[in-house]
Scaffold this motif. Structure first.
Motif, PDB file in Angstrom:
ATOM      1  N   LEU A  99      -9.180   8.466   6.331  1.00  0.00           N
ATOM      2  CA  LEU A  99      -9.145   7.904   4.978  1.00  0.00           C
ATOM      3  C   LEU A  99      -8.013   6.898   4.895  1.00  0.00           C
ATOM      4  CD1 LEU A  99      -9.587  11.163   2.851  1.00  0.00           C
ATOM      5  CD2 LEU A  99     -11.356   9.728   3.898  1.00  0.00           C
ATOM      6  N   ASN A 100      -8.350   5.648   4.641  1.00  0.00           N
ATOM      7  CA  ASN A 100      -7.338   4.607   4.500  1.00  0.00           C
ATOM      8  C   ASN A 100      -6.982   4.438   3.029  1.00  0.00           C
ATOM      9  OD1 ASN A 100      -5.683   2.718   5.910  1.00  0.00           O
ATOM     10  ND2 ASN A 100      -6.918   1.048   5.082  1.00  0.00           N
ATOM     11  N   THR A 101      -5.714   4.183   2.752  1.00  0.00           N
ATOM     12  CA  THR A 101      -5.237   4.266   1.371  1.00  0.00           C
ATOM     13  C   THR A 101      -4.898   2.918   0.761  1.00  0.00           C
ATOM     14  OG1 THR A 101      -2.991   4.740   2.140  1.00  0.00           O
ATOM     15  CG2 THR A 101      -4.423   6.627   1.656  1.00  0.00           C
ATOM     16  N   GLU A 102      -5.724   1.900   1.036  1.00  0.00           N
ATOM     17  CA  GLU A 102      -5.640   0.686   0.233  1.00  0.00           C
ATOM     18  C   GLU A 102      -5.933   1.062  -1.221  1.00  0.00           C
ATOM     19  OE1 GLU A 102      -4.744  -2.326   1.107  1.00  0.00           O
ATOM     20  OE2 GLU A 102      -4.686  -2.111   3.281  1.00  0.00           O
ATOM     21  N   GLY A 103      -5.588   0.149  -2.150  1.00  0.00           N
ATOM     22  CA  GLY A 103      -5.700   0.458  -3.565  1.00  0.00           C
ATOM     23  C   GLY A 103      -7.082   0.894  -3.996  1.00  0.00           C
ATOM     24  N   CYS A 125       0.842  -1.164   0.000  1.00  0.00           N
ATOM     25  CA  CYS A 125       0.000   0.000   0.000  1.00  0.00           C
ATOM     26  C   CYS A 125       0.901   1.246   0.000  1.00  0.00           C
ATOM     27  CB  CYS A 125      -0.862  -0.059   1.260  1.00  0.00           C
ATOM     28  SG  CYS A 125      -2.022   1.211   1.633  1.00  0.00           S
ATOM     29  N   LYS A 126       2.136   1.065  -0.516  1.00  0.00           N
ATOM     30  CA  LYS A 126       3.088   2.170  -0.467  1.00  0.00           C
ATOM     31  C   LYS A 126       2.650   3.341  -1.345  1.00  0.00           C
ATOM     32  CE  LYS A 126       7.059  -0.650   0.863  1.00  0.00           C
ATOM     33  NZ  LYS A 126       8.370  -1.221   0.473  1.00  0.00           N
ATOM     34  N   GLY A 127       1.997   3.032  -2.475  1.00  0.00           N
ATOM     35  CA  GLY A 127       1.512   4.112  -3.327  1.00  0.00           C
ATOM     36  C   GLY A 127       0.539   5.015  -2.601  1.00  0.00           C
ATOM     37  N   GLY A 128      -0.345   4.422  -1.786  1.00  0.00           N
ATOM     38  CA  GLY A 128      -1.301   5.219  -1.027  1.00  0.00           C
ATOM     39  C   GLY A 128      -0.640   6.095   0.016  1.00  0.00           C
ATOM     40  N   VAL A 129       0.387   5.565   0.682  1.00  0.00           N
ATOM     41  CA  VAL A 129       1.113   6.349   1.687  1.00  0.00           C
ATOM     42  C   VAL A 129       1.825   7.526   1.025  1.00  0.00           C
ATOM     43  CG1 VAL A 129       2.958   6.281   3.417  1.00  0.00           C
ATOM     44  CG2 VAL A 129       1.376   4.341   3.194  1.00  0.00           C
ATOM     45  N   VAL A 130       2.436   7.280  -0.125  1.00  0.00           N
ATOM     46  CA  VAL A 130       3.111   8.361  -0.846  1.00  0.00           C
ATOM     47  C   VAL A 130       2.102   9.429  -1.268  1.00  0.00           C
ATOM     48  CG1 VAL A 130       4.415   8.943  -2.937  1.00  0.00           C
ATOM     49  CG2 VAL A 130       5.011   6.904  -1.630  1.00  0.00           C
ATOM     50  N   ALA A 131       0.927   9.017  -1.736  1.00  0.00           N
ATOM     51  CA  ALA A 131      -0.098   9.980  -2.131  1.00  0.00           C
ATOM     52  C   ALA A 131      -0.549  10.829  -0.949  1.00  0.00           C
ATOM     53  CB  ALA A 131      -1.296   9.256  -2.747  1.00  0.00           C
ATOM     54  N   SER A 132      -0.674  10.219   0.240  1.00  0.00           N
ATOM     55  CA  SER A 132      -1.043  10.969   1.444  1.00  0.00           C
ATOM     56  C   SER A 132       0.019  12.010   1.777  1.00  0.00           C
ATOM     57  CB  SER A 132      -1.221  10.021   2.631  1.00  0.00           C
ATOM     58  OG  SER A 132      -2.268   9.118   2.434  1.00  0.00           O
ATOM     59  N   PHE A 133       1.283  11.599   1.719  1.00  0.00           N
ATOM     60  CA  PHE A 133       2.379  12.529   2.014  1.00  0.00           C
ATOM     61  C   PHE A 133       2.388  13.667   0.994  1.00  0.00           C
ATOM     62  CE2 PHE A 133       6.445  14.239   2.905  1.00  0.00           C
ATOM     63  CZ  PHE A 133       6.846  13.764   4.145  1.00  0.00           C
ATOM     64  N   MET A 134       2.151  13.340  -0.255  1.00  0.00           N
ATOM     65  CA  MET A 134       2.096  14.334  -1.325  1.00  0.00           C
ATOM     66  C   MET A 134       0.961  15.330  -1.081  1.00  0.00           C
ATOM     67  SD  MET A 134       1.595  13.375  -5.326  1.00  0.00           S
ATOM     68  CE  MET A 134       1.642  14.556  -6.667  1.00  0.00           C
ATOM     69  N   ALA A 135      -0.202  14.842  -0.640  1.00  0.00           N
ATOM     70  CA  ALA A 135      -1.329  15.725  -0.319  1.00  0.00           C
ATOM     71  C   ALA A 135      -0.961  16.686   0.803  1.00  0.00           C
ATOM     72  CB  ALA A 135      -2.546  14.892   0.069  1.00  0.00           C
ATOM     73  N   MET A 136      -0.301  16.167   1.846  1.00  0.00           N
ATOM     74  CA  MET A 136       0.103  17.008   2.969  1.00  0.00           C
ATOM     75  C   MET A 136       1.136  18.043   2.534  1.00  0.00           C
ATOM     76  SD  MET A 136       0.285  13.968   5.842  1.00  0.00           S
ATOM     77  CE  MET A 136       0.910  14.991   7.182  1.00  0.00           C
ATOM     78  N   ASP A 137       2.071  17.633   1.697  1.00  0.00           N
ATOM     79  CA  ASP A 137       3.092  18.552   1.207  1.00  0.00           C
ATOM     80  C   ASP A 137       2.448  19.695   0.425  1.00  0.00           C
ATOM     81  OD1 ASP A 137       5.480  19.731   0.487  1.00  0.00           O
ATOM     82  OD2 ASP A 137       6.241  18.016  -0.648  1.00  0.00           O
ATOM     83  N   ALA A 138       1.475  19.367  -0.437  1.00  0.00           N
ATOM     84  CA  ALA A 138       0.793  20.405  -1.216  1.00  0.00           C
ATOM     85  C   ALA A 138       0.014  21.349  -0.304  1.00  0.00           C
ATOM     86  CB  ALA A 138      -0.139  19.754  -2.230  1.00  0.00           C
ATOM     87  N   LEU A 139      -0.663  20.796   0.696  1.00  0.00           N
ATOM     88  CA  LEU A 139      -1.396  21.637   1.652  1.00  0.00           C
ATOM     89  C   LEU A 139      -0.444  22.597   2.362  1.00  0.00           C
ATOM     90  CD1 LEU A 139      -3.714  18.869   3.096  1.00  0.00           C
ATOM     91  CD2 LEU A 139      -4.550  20.989   2.048  1.00  0.00           C
ATOM     92  N   ALA A 140       0.701  22.078   2.794  1.00  0.00           N
ATOM     93  CA  ALA A 140       1.671  22.923   3.493  1.00  0.00           C
ATOM     94  C   ALA A 140       2.216  24.024   2.575  1.00  0.00           C
ATOM     95  CB  ALA A 140       2.807  22.065   4.028  1.00  0.00           C
ATOM     96  N   ARG A 141       2.528  23.680   1.344  1.00  0.00           N
ATOM     97  CA  ARG A 141       3.065  24.672   0.407  1.00  0.00           C
ATOM     98  C   ARG A 141       2.045  25.757   0.091  1.00  0.00           C
ATOM     99  NH1 ARG A 141       7.550  22.202  -3.416  1.00  0.00           N
ATOM    100  NH2 ARG A 141       8.133  20.339  -2.236  1.00  0.00           N
TER     101      ARG A 141
END
Length: 382
Positions: free
Chosen positions: A173-177, A115-131
């Protein structure tokens, strides 16, 4: 700022985070290999600290340390929580060297979808929110480390930590595929048992003097696989091990029973059936011992989860994202525990792909940004 600006930032970050996705898939992390799982956790923790975010973890001996990453930890509003797991099912080396690779459309590798893709997408969402300067509420990312064993590796400590850190969340929100525009509102629970059959060995020329453990196992498997319920109770016995050589009656064998259930009544029905099957002996001279291997509860259909889906669809209507459709899923996940803890939650907000739990597992590159947009919009607008 509005969501369109947020989405533009996500699009601009896409190539960078596809690289992150490939990096963490190259860090192989079978559930039982604590050091390797912790190495993936450290990758995300270091990224989070470099952005000034709060990083907490639970130190464990037998499983990888689960992690909670929080941006805006001092904001007064209730948090939005994203979650996913970084442990995988395959032994190290099965995917070759390097384990991950990509073409123009897909990223292949262990955990790319689950489920690594989902974790990366979550981190990416947080990064965009912070920016974009978002500071209205805390946004958390809880990284799970032994989901693939139903949290048996940690003795359920990881899911207890997850529920504790997420307890006040307005949305989980859980990030299974992901499966197109479908999100999971209910899941089956999973019970796994191992049956150990003891028989009596003898040469096949005198087979009537022996007690064939494999024959006894076959009777039990047939009875278990009759376990069906219109609401979806099922049993599959997919692995049997036993016997020594072809000309000898099998002295012992074992097999696994994987049972899927929708609610507590089915759980109790399944447990009672397993006990009855274990006690009934069909081959004189055989004995049976049954062991419960894992136990993951069902994610029941709850009004609060349906209400969360309605809120999210209202947000998506405003920001131009496709409406989501709730579905029931036969596979288990950690949202069973957060649902039981009373937290509003939905599942399958991760990336899209196919080949889960196979050496052909892949995620669609284009789905990473979409997953991040879906998650970021909820945090920004709810």
């Amino acid at each position: 700022m509005d969501c369109q600006q947020l989405f533009s930032v996500i699009d601009a970050l896409s190539e960078e985070y596809i690289g992150v996705w490939e990096n963490v898939c190259n860090l192989e992390s079978p559930t039982a290999d604590k050091a390797r799982v912790d190495k993936v956790g450290a990758y995300f923790s270091d990224m989070a600290r470099n952005r000034g975010w709060k990083v907490e973890s639970l130190k464990l001996e037998t499983a990888g340390d689960p992690i909670c990453i929080t941006m805006n930890p001092d904001a007064n509003a209730r948090p939005v929580t994203f979650s996913g797991h970084i442990d995988t099912v395959h032994p190290v080396g099965l995917f070759g060297n390097p384990p991950a690779h990509r073409d123009g459309e897909k990223l292949y590798g262990p955990g790319a979808l689950d489920c690594k893709g989902g974790v990366v997408a979550s981190f990416m969402a947080m990064d965009a929110l912070a920016r974009c300067g978002f500071a209205a509420r805390p946004v958390q990312l809880i990284i799970q480390t032994d989901e693939e064993t139903g949290s048996r590796t940690s003795g359920k400590k990881t899911v207890e930590y997850m529920c504790r850190m997420a307890k006040n969340s307005v949305a989980f929100l859980n990030t299974e595929g992901a499966d197109g525009n479908k999100v999971v509102v209910a899941r089956k629970g999973i019970l796994r048992y191992q049956f150990h059959i003891q028989g009596k060995a003898t040469h096949s020329a005198r087979c009537e003097e022996g007690a064939n453990a494999i024959t006894e196992a076959a009777h039990k498997i047939l009875k278990l696989e009759e376990m069906k319920d219109p609401k979806g109770l099922t049993c599959n016995c997919g692995v049997i091990r036993g016997g020594t050589v072809a000309n000898t009656v099998a002295e012992e064998c074992s097999f696994f029973a994987d049972i899927r259930f929708a609610d507590q009544s089915q759980y109790e029905q399944a447990a009672a059936t397993v006990q009855a099957v274990a006690e009934q002996i069909h081959v004189p001279g055989c004995t049976c011992r049954v062991e419960k291997i894992s136990d993951r509860p069902a994610m029941p259909l709850e009004d609060r989860n349906l209400e969360l889906l309605e809120k999210i669809n209202s947000i998506y209507a405003q920001v131009g994202l496709e409406q989501l459709v709730g579905k029931r899923e036969r596979g288990g996940s950690d949202t069973a525990y957060t649902t039981m803890a009373g937290i509003p939650c939905l599942d399958s907000f991760g990336v899209e792909g196919n080949g889960i739990h196979s050496i052909r597992e892949y995620g669609l590159l284009s789905s990473l940004a979409l997953s991040a947009k879906r998650q970021a919009a909820v945090a920004f607008c709810i």
